[in-house]
Design a protein around this motif. Structure first.
Motif, PDB file in Angstrom:
ATOM      1  N   LYS A 169      16.448  10.772  -3.425  1.00  0.00           N
ATOM      2  CA  LYS A 169      15.065  11.023  -3.011  1.00  0.00           C
ATOM      3  C   LYS A 169      14.825  10.206  -1.746  1.00  0.00           C
ATOM      4  CE  LYS A 169      10.248  10.433  -4.242  1.00  0.00           C
ATOM      5  NZ  LYS A 169       9.307   9.788  -5.155  1.00  0.00           N
ATOM      6  N   LEU A 170      14.754  10.903  -0.617  1.00  0.00           N
ATOM      7  CA  LEU A 170      14.648  10.237   0.678  1.00  0.00           C
ATOM      8  C   LEU A 170      13.239  10.380   1.239  1.00  0.00           C
ATOM      9  CD1 LEU A 170      16.470   8.745   2.743  1.00  0.00           C
ATOM     10  CD2 LEU A 170      16.827  10.952   3.835  1.00  0.00           C
ATOM     11  N   VAL A 171      12.631   9.250   1.627  1.00  0.00           N
ATOM     12  CA  VAL A 171      11.321   9.234   2.271  1.00  0.00           C
ATOM     13  C   VAL A 171      11.531   8.743   3.699  1.00  0.00           C
ATOM     14  CG1 VAL A 171       9.012   8.222   2.282  1.00  0.00           C
ATOM     15  CG2 VAL A 171      10.122   8.769   0.108  1.00  0.00           C
ATOM     16  N   THR A 172      11.312   9.622   4.676  1.00  0.00           N
ATOM     17  CA  THR A 172      11.453   9.238   6.076  1.00  0.00           C
ATOM     18  C   THR A 172      10.175   8.528   6.495  1.00  0.00           C
ATOM     19  OG1 THR A 172      12.886  11.116   6.487  1.00  0.00           O
ATOM     20  CG2 THR A 172      11.915  10.060   8.407  1.00  0.00           C
ATOM     21  N   LEU A 173      10.317   7.339   7.077  1.00  0.00           N
ATOM     22  CA  LEU A 173       9.179   6.488   7.406  1.00  0.00           C
ATOM     23  C   LEU A 173       9.213   6.111   8.884  1.00  0.00           C
ATOM     24  CD1 LEU A 173       6.790   4.799   6.207  1.00  0.00           C
ATOM     25  CD2 LEU A 173       8.428   2.940   5.952  1.00  0.00           C
ATOM     26  N   ALA A 174       8.071   6.224   9.525  1.00  0.00           N
ATOM     27  CA  ALA A 174       7.912   5.761  10.904  1.00  0.00           C
ATOM     28  C   ALA A 174       6.707   4.831  10.933  1.00  0.00           C
ATOM     29  CB  ALA A 174       7.697   6.941  11.850  1.00  0.00           C
TER      30      ALA A 174
ATOM     31  N   ARG B  13       0.831  -1.211   0.000  1.00  0.00           N
ATOM     32  CA  ARG B  13       0.000   0.000   0.000  1.00  0.00           C
ATOM     33  C   ARG B  13       0.866   1.262   0.000  1.00  0.00           C
ATOM     34  NH1 ARG B  13      -5.044  -1.421  -1.429  1.00  0.00           N
ATOM     35  NH2 ARG B  13      -5.494  -3.447  -0.540  1.00  0.00           N
ATOM     36  N   LEU B  14       2.011   1.206   0.664  1.00  0.00           N
ATOM     37  CA  LEU B  14       2.950   2.326   0.646  1.00  0.00           C
ATOM     38  C   LEU B  14       3.419   2.594  -0.783  1.00  0.00           C
ATOM     39  CD1 LEU B  14       4.847   4.299   2.314  1.00  0.00           C
ATOM     40  CD2 LEU B  14       6.523   2.450   2.211  1.00  0.00           C
ATOM     41  N   SER B  15       3.679   1.518  -1.517  1.00  0.00           N
ATOM     42  CA  SER B  15       4.161   1.670  -2.897  1.00  0.00           C
ATOM     43  C   SER B  15       3.127   2.354  -3.782  1.00  0.00           C
ATOM     44  CB  SER B  15       4.564   0.322  -3.486  1.00  0.00           C
ATOM     45  OG  SER B  15       3.426  -0.470  -3.745  1.00  0.00           O
ATOM     46  N   GLU B  16       1.842   2.240  -3.432  1.00  0.00           N
ATOM     47  CA  GLU B  16       0.799   2.941  -4.181  1.00  0.00           C
ATOM     48  C   GLU B  16       0.905   4.451  -3.977  1.00  0.00           C
ATOM     49  OE1 GLU B  16      -2.815   1.255  -2.710  1.00  0.00           O
ATOM     50  OE2 GLU B  16      -2.489  -0.663  -3.713  1.00  0.00           O
ATOM     51  N   GLN B  17       1.476   4.864  -2.864  1.00  0.00           N
ATOM     52  CA  GLN B  17       1.585   6.287  -2.542  1.00  0.00           C
ATOM     53  C   GLN B  17       2.890   6.908  -3.053  1.00  0.00           C
ATOM     54  OE1 GLN B  17      -1.017   7.930  -1.009  1.00  0.00           O
ATOM     55  NE2 GLN B  17      -2.072   5.969  -1.189  1.00  0.00           N
ATOM     56  N   ILE B  18       3.994   6.163  -2.988  1.00  0.00           N
ATOM     57  CA  ILE B  18       5.293   6.750  -3.353  1.00  0.00           C
ATOM     58  C   ILE B  18       5.902   6.132  -4.611  1.00  0.00           C
ATOM     59  CG2 ILE B  18       5.833   7.438  -0.994  1.00  0.00           C
ATOM     60  CD1 ILE B  18       7.755   5.082  -0.794  1.00  0.00           C
ATOM     61  N   GLY B  19       5.256   5.131  -5.163  1.00  0.00           N
ATOM     62  CA  GLY B  19       5.793   4.462  -6.337  1.00  0.00           C
ATOM     63  C   GLY B  19       6.650   3.282  -5.928  1.00  0.00           C
ATOM     64  N   PRO B  20       6.586   2.196  -6.695  1.00  0.00           N
ATOM     65  CA  PRO B  20       7.336   0.986  -6.333  1.00  0.00           C
ATOM     66  C   PRO B  20       8.842   1.152  -6.509  1.00  0.00           C
ATOM     67  CG  PRO B  20       6.198   0.676  -8.417  1.00  0.00           C
ATOM     68  CD  PRO B  20       5.796   2.025  -7.898  1.00  0.00           C
ATOM     69  N   GLY B  21       9.570   0.986  -5.416  1.00  0.00           N
ATOM     70  CA  GLY B  21      11.030   0.974  -5.449  1.00  0.00           C
ATOM     71  C   GLY B  21      11.683   2.239  -5.975  1.00  0.00           C
ATOM     72  N   LYS B  22      11.008   3.391  -5.911  1.00  0.00           N
ATOM     73  CA  LYS B  22      11.551   4.615  -6.511  1.00  0.00           C
ATOM     74  C   LYS B  22      12.167   5.564  -5.500  1.00  0.00           C
ATOM     75  CE  LYS B  22       8.447   4.466 -10.371  1.00  0.00           C
ATOM     76  NZ  LYS B  22       8.734   4.801 -11.675  1.00  0.00           N
ATOM     77  N   ALA B  23      12.373   5.128  -4.296  1.00  0.00           N
ATOM     78  CA  ALA B  23      12.901   6.036  -3.279  1.00  0.00           C
ATOM     79  C   ALA B  23      13.795   5.261  -2.313  1.00  0.00           C
ATOM     80  CB  ALA B  23      11.753   6.679  -2.500  1.00  0.00           C
ATOM     81  N   THR B  24      14.609   6.030  -1.614  1.00  0.00           N
ATOM     82  CA  THR B  24      15.358   5.469  -0.498  1.00  0.00           C
ATOM     83  C   THR B  24      14.547   5.778   0.752  1.00  0.00           C
ATOM     84  OG1 THR B  24      17.470   5.794  -1.594  1.00  0.00           O
ATOM     85  CG2 THR B  24      17.513   5.587   0.805  1.00  0.00           C
ATOM     86  N   VAL B  25      14.305   4.763   1.547  1.00  0.00           N
ATOM     87  CA  VAL B  25      13.481   4.917   2.744  1.00  0.00           C
ATOM     88  C   VAL B  25      14.390   5.015   3.958  1.00  0.00           C
ATOM     89  CG1 VAL B  25      11.708   3.859   4.194  1.00  0.00           C
ATOM     90  CG2 VAL B  25      11.558   3.671   1.706  1.00  0.00           C
ATOM     91  N   ALA B  26      14.240   6.109   4.707  1.00  0.00           N
ATOM     92  CA  ALA B  26      14.941   6.280   5.982  1.00  0.00           C
ATOM     93  C   ALA B  26      13.987   5.756   7.049  1.00  0.00           C
ATOM     94  CB  ALA B  26      15.273   7.743   6.226  1.00  0.00           C
TER      95      ALA B  26
END
Length: 150
Positions: free
Chosen positions: A101-106, A54-67
């Motif tokens: 492209k960094l997406v900070t995730l909690a 579901r996260l990939s639906e919001q940010i795109g599949p595998g298109k970011a580095t997740v912190a």
């Protein structure tokens, strides 16, 4: 009677997820990663897999580095493994260059009335869902809740 109880829980889930976010916001604006609900490895993997899809639906599949703000919970480990399986680069304490492209995730995983409520938060949105945990894993018990931030 069971249908009424189910509908009441279903209606309460998005509200409870939003309230849970209000209680855990830190000064940086993102929720602190917590997994107070101790769940089995198969359940953690099932929930993490569903939430990352579901996260990939919001940010795109595998298109970011997740912190990932991680703890040592079973869910935290399952979430990191699921992110990597979906093609995301995951950093926990490392620095990245300015071009990344960094997406900070909690995340948050809590027990509530016999179910587990899971939430993933970024600076742009939060997604959450309730799950019924079984011995073999976990199954979604509510629709996905998506809250966009302005």
């Amino acid at each position: 009677m069971h249908l009424r109880r189910f509908r009441a829980r279903l209606a309460a889930a998005p509200i409870l997820l939003a309230l849970a976010g209000c209680q855990t916001i830190n000064s940086g604006g993102l929720a602190t990663s917590t997994a107070s609900a101790e769940i089995s490895g198969p359940a953690a993997s099932a929930i993490a897999g569903d939430m990352v899809s579901r996260l990939s639906e919001q940010i795109g599949p595998g298109k970011a580095t997740v912190a990932l703000k991680q703890d040592s919970s079973t869910f935290g480990q399952a979430l990191e493994a699921s992110l990597k399986a979906w093609g995301y680069a995951v950093v926990t304490d490392q620095k990245t260059d300015d071009n990344t492209k960094l997406v900070t995730l909690a995340y948050s995983v809590e027990h509530f009335e016999g179910q587990v409520l899971a939430r993933l938060s970024t600076s742009n949105f939060e997604i959450g869902r309730a799950y019924n945990v079984t011995v073999a894993g976990a199954l979604p018990a509510s629709p996905l809740s998506v809250m966009q931030r302005g």
